[in-house]
Design a protein around this motif. Sequence first.
Motif, PDB file in Angstrom:
ATOM      1  N   VAL A 223     -14.843   0.990   7.266  1.00 50.57           N
ATOM      2  CA  VAL A 223     -14.833   2.451   7.316  1.00 50.57           C
ATOM      3  C   VAL A 223     -13.411   2.974   7.437  1.00 50.57           C
ATOM      4  CG1 VAL A 223     -15.521   4.456   8.681  1.00 50.57           C
ATOM      5  CG2 VAL A 223     -17.154   2.614   8.261  1.00 50.57           C
ATOM      6  N   ALA A 224     -12.585   2.310   8.275  1.00 54.27           N
ATOM      7  CA  ALA A 224     -11.192   2.732   8.423  1.00 54.27           C
ATOM      8  C   ALA A 224     -10.441   2.586   7.110  1.00 54.27           C
ATOM      9  CB  ALA A 224     -10.518   1.917   9.516  1.00 54.27           C
ATOM     10  N   ARG A 225     -10.726   1.499   6.396  1.00 56.81           N
ATOM     11  CA  ARG A 225     -10.064   1.302   5.101  1.00 56.81           C
ATOM     12  C   ARG A 225     -10.470   2.384   4.112  1.00 56.81           C
ATOM     13  NH1 ARG A 225      -5.590  -0.230   2.663  1.00 56.81           N
ATOM     14  NH2 ARG A 225      -5.985  -0.860   0.491  1.00 56.81           N
ATOM     15  N   GLU A 226     -11.758   2.732   4.081  1.00 53.31           N
ATOM     16  CA  GLU A 226     -12.205   3.789   3.180  1.00 53.31           C
ATOM     17  C   GLU A 226     -11.583   5.132   3.536  1.00 53.31           C
ATOM     18  OE1 GLU A 226     -16.407   3.793   3.426  1.00 53.31           O
ATOM     19  OE2 GLU A 226     -16.684   1.898   2.342  1.00 53.31           O
ATOM     20  N   GLU A 227     -11.477   5.429   4.841  1.00 51.31           N
ATOM     21  CA  GLU A 227     -10.853   6.686   5.253  1.00 51.31           C
ATOM     22  C   GLU A 227      -9.385   6.731   4.847  1.00 51.31           C
ATOM     23  OE1 GLU A 227     -11.468   7.107   9.412  1.00 51.31           O
ATOM     24  OE2 GLU A 227     -13.596   7.676   9.227  1.00 51.31           O
ATOM     25  N   GLU A 228      -8.696   5.623   4.987  1.00 52.52           N
ATOM     26  CA  GLU A 228      -7.285   5.581   4.583  1.00 52.52           C
ATOM     27  C   GLU A 228      -7.148   5.793   3.077  1.00 52.52           C
ATOM     28  OE1 GLU A 228      -3.244   5.464   5.092  1.00 52.52           O
ATOM     29  OE2 GLU A 228      -4.848   5.554   6.594  1.00 52.52           O
ATOM     30  N   THR A 229      -8.057   5.205   2.309  1.00 54.81           N
ATOM     31  CA  THR A 229      -8.026   5.408   0.856  1.00 54.81           C
ATOM     32  C   THR A 229      -8.281   6.861   0.498  1.00 54.81           C
ATOM     33  OG1 THR A 229      -8.821   3.140   0.535  1.00 54.81           O
ATOM     34  CG2 THR A 229      -9.012   4.652  -1.329  1.00 54.81           C
ATOM     35  N   LEU A 230      -9.255   7.487   1.197  1.00 54.78           N
ATOM     36  CA  LEU A 230      -9.541   8.890   0.932  1.00 54.78           C
ATOM     37  C   LEU A 230      -8.343   9.773   1.263  1.00 54.78           C
ATOM     38  CD1 LEU A 230     -13.219   9.172   2.272  1.00 54.78           C
ATOM     39  CD2 LEU A 230     -12.452   9.167  -0.115  1.00 54.78           C
ATOM     40  N   LYS A 231      -7.634   9.460   2.354  1.00 54.96           N
ATOM     41  CA  LYS A 231      -6.445  10.237   2.711  1.00 54.96           C
ATOM     42  C   LYS A 231      -5.381  10.125   1.633  1.00 54.96           C
ATOM     43  CE  LYS A 231      -6.961  10.066   7.744  1.00 54.96           C
ATOM     44  NZ  LYS A 231      -6.342   9.614   9.027  1.00 54.96           N
ATOM     45  N   GLN A 232      -5.174   8.904   1.134  1.00 56.44           N
ATOM     46  CA  GLN A 232      -4.177   8.728   0.077  1.00 56.44           C
ATOM     47  C   GLN A 232      -4.586   9.472  -1.185  1.00 56.44           C
ATOM     48  OE1 GLN A 232      -3.679   4.502  -0.387  1.00 56.44           O
ATOM     49  NE2 GLN A 232      -2.752   4.227   1.646  1.00 56.44           N
ATOM     50  N   ASP A 233      -5.877   9.434  -1.508  1.00 55.86           N
ATOM     51  CA  ASP A 233      -6.351  10.164  -2.688  1.00 55.86           C
ATOM     52  C   ASP A 233      -6.175  11.672  -2.501  1.00 55.86           C
ATOM     53  OD1 ASP A 233      -7.038   7.753  -3.758  1.00 55.86           O
ATOM     54  OD2 ASP A 233      -9.179   7.901  -3.267  1.00 55.86           O
ATOM     55  N   GLU A 234      -6.402  12.160  -1.283  1.00 51.09           N
ATOM     56  CA  GLU A 234      -6.253  13.585  -1.032  1.00 51.09           C
ATOM     57  C   GLU A 234      -4.796  14.014  -1.169  1.00 51.09           C
ATOM     58  OE1 GLU A 234      -7.381  16.909   2.386  1.00 51.09           O
ATOM     59  OE2 GLU A 234      -8.096  14.849   2.530  1.00 51.09           O
ATOM     60  N   VAL A 235      -3.874  13.193  -0.658  1.00 45.66           N
ATOM     61  CA  VAL A 235      -2.450  13.502  -0.805  1.00 45.66           C
ATOM     62  C   VAL A 235      -2.074  13.526  -2.274  1.00 45.66           C
ATOM     63  CG1 VAL A 235      -0.110  12.691  -0.335  1.00 45.66           C
ATOM     64  CG2 VAL A 235      -1.843  12.600   1.456  1.00 45.66           C
ATOM     65  N   LEU A 236      -2.546  12.534  -3.027  1.00 44.64           N
ATOM     66  CA  LEU A 236      -2.236  12.482  -4.455  1.00 44.64           C
ATOM     67  C   LEU A 236      -2.796  13.693  -5.183  1.00 44.64           C
ATOM     68  CD1 LEU A 236      -1.039  10.939  -6.832  1.00 44.64           C
ATOM     69  CD2 LEU A 236      -3.211   9.676  -7.022  1.00 44.64           C
ATOM     70  N   ALA A 237      -4.027  14.086  -4.845  1.00 47.80           N
ATOM     71  CA  ALA A 237      -4.624  15.260  -5.492  1.00 47.80           C
ATOM     72  C   ALA A 237      -3.843  16.528  -5.165  1.00 47.80           C
ATOM     73  CB  ALA A 237      -6.083  15.403  -5.058  1.00 47.80           C
ATOM     74  N   ALA A 238      -3.396  16.664  -3.900  1.00 50.09           N
ATOM     75  CA  ALA A 238      -2.618  17.841  -3.520  1.00 50.09           C
ATOM     76  C   ALA A 238      -1.289  17.886  -4.259  1.00 50.09           C
ATOM     77  CB  ALA A 238      -2.388  17.847  -2.010  1.00 50.09           C
ATOM     78  N   LEU A 239      -0.636  16.739  -4.390  1.00 51.02           N
ATOM     79  CA  LEU A 239       0.637  16.701  -5.126  1.00 51.02           C
ATOM     80  C   LEU A 239       0.430  17.014  -6.605  1.00 51.02           C
ATOM     81  CD1 LEU A 239       2.289  13.567  -3.467  1.00 51.02           C
ATOM     82  CD2 LEU A 239       2.827  15.976  -3.062  1.00 51.02           C
ATOM     83  N   GLN A 240      -0.682  16.545  -7.159  1.00 46.58           N
ATOM     84  CA  GLN A 240      -0.975  16.854  -8.558  1.00 46.58           C
ATOM     85  C   GLN A 240      -1.227  18.347  -8.757  1.00 46.58           C
ATOM     86  OE1 GLN A 240      -4.245  14.254  -9.512  1.00 46.58           O
ATOM     87  NE2 GLN A 240      -2.912  12.504  -9.994  1.00 46.58           N
TER      88      GLN A 240
END
Length: 431
Positions: A394-411
């Motif tokens: 679960v922690a790994r999935e949350e970390e992946t989601l955070k990275q995806d959210e940062v990438l989406a915001a930068l895009q």
Amino acid sequence: MSDKIRPQHLTRKAMLYVRQSSAYQVSHNLESQKLQYAMQDRLHQLGWNEIEVIDEDLGRSAAGTQTRTGFDRMVAEVCLGHVGAVAAREVSRFARNSREWQQLVEVCRIVDTVLVDQETVYAPRQSNDRLLLGLKGSLNEYELDLLRHRSLEARREKAKRGELVVAAPVGYCKTEDQRLEKDPDLRVQDAIRSVFRQFGAIGSVRQTLLWFLEHGLQLPACTPRGEIQWKRPRYGTVYRILTNPIYGGAYAYGKTECKINYEGGEQRKHDRRKPRDEWLALIPNAHDGYVPWDEFERIQRAINGNLRLAGHAGAPKNGEALLAGLLRCRRCASKLTLHYTGNRHDALRYSCQRGWLDKGQPRCIAFGGTRADAAIAEAVLQVVQPAAIEAAMVAREEETLKQDEVLAALQRDLQAARYTAQRAQKQYDAG
């Protein structure tokens, strides 16, 4: 010519005072300005040749809460004995409070200056005229209070129904029918939602701010003109988004009050945030929110729980101690204080000193925290060990989601920058 006007009045100049209460009246009530300036003709008919018009107080109220340089200059000229008459279309133009009105009447009485309006000439040295001027001043002040009271009551009743929308916060737009709708800019909506998502994952306003700063993300803000401007977030920006009931879909009014104090002879305004039970109106589900109302209430409880007050453990802070803010003294019920000792400040110690500090009583308790924290850590690991693998996933999935959210915001930021550049290029080519 009135028999109250004597030769000594005509040898001095007359001053015509022109004033309107607000900038809106100055821009739209042009007929009132024309009628006031037309008082110059009446003064000419009464025998004055030298007339000075004072109109620098246009757009300023006469209620006494604003500094009126024009009025002050007029009173100063009257005190010097340079003025034979002060005129206005209505005497209420001079002042709407008894203090300034009585000051003007008394000064005119002393230096023998008459007051002129569109109907009558007043001689303050005559007792009947002075009585009439006093009554008119009181009526003017009462009329202003009555109008203010009626306007305030109408505003309050409209707010109780949820129909008074003064301004829309960032992320919302105010419609013509006094409703709130989400900003059509999807970049703005995603930024607001990101604040709530990060707080839900982190549980701290400050840590939410640090997450945005760490990844170089910006948040929208409203300019005085109502335009959206992207800025580096601050603590106040994140806190207002998380605590404003509007983002929970609720209509709220009367959350703050303004108190006026006088410091050093000058007026000072202080805003105070009122408790929720003192708000004038709070209507849940009044419009589409960024989070459900139940989720917004949970966020408020989490923010209040982060305060290090009585009954709250407080937000976690730096340090190795596991029980900071959780232990209480059995003798006085105060929270135990945490201290780090040793050369590297790695030895922790819990103690209770509130009785000694506040009342001069003996210290309650003190003990080393290393063994206590180790025992608690062992007990916690025994409880969570069966679900350790699942928790890691679960922690790994949350970390992946955070990275995806940062990438989406930068895009989204990159897309907005490209759109702005393309628009500027088209405007340049068209010019």
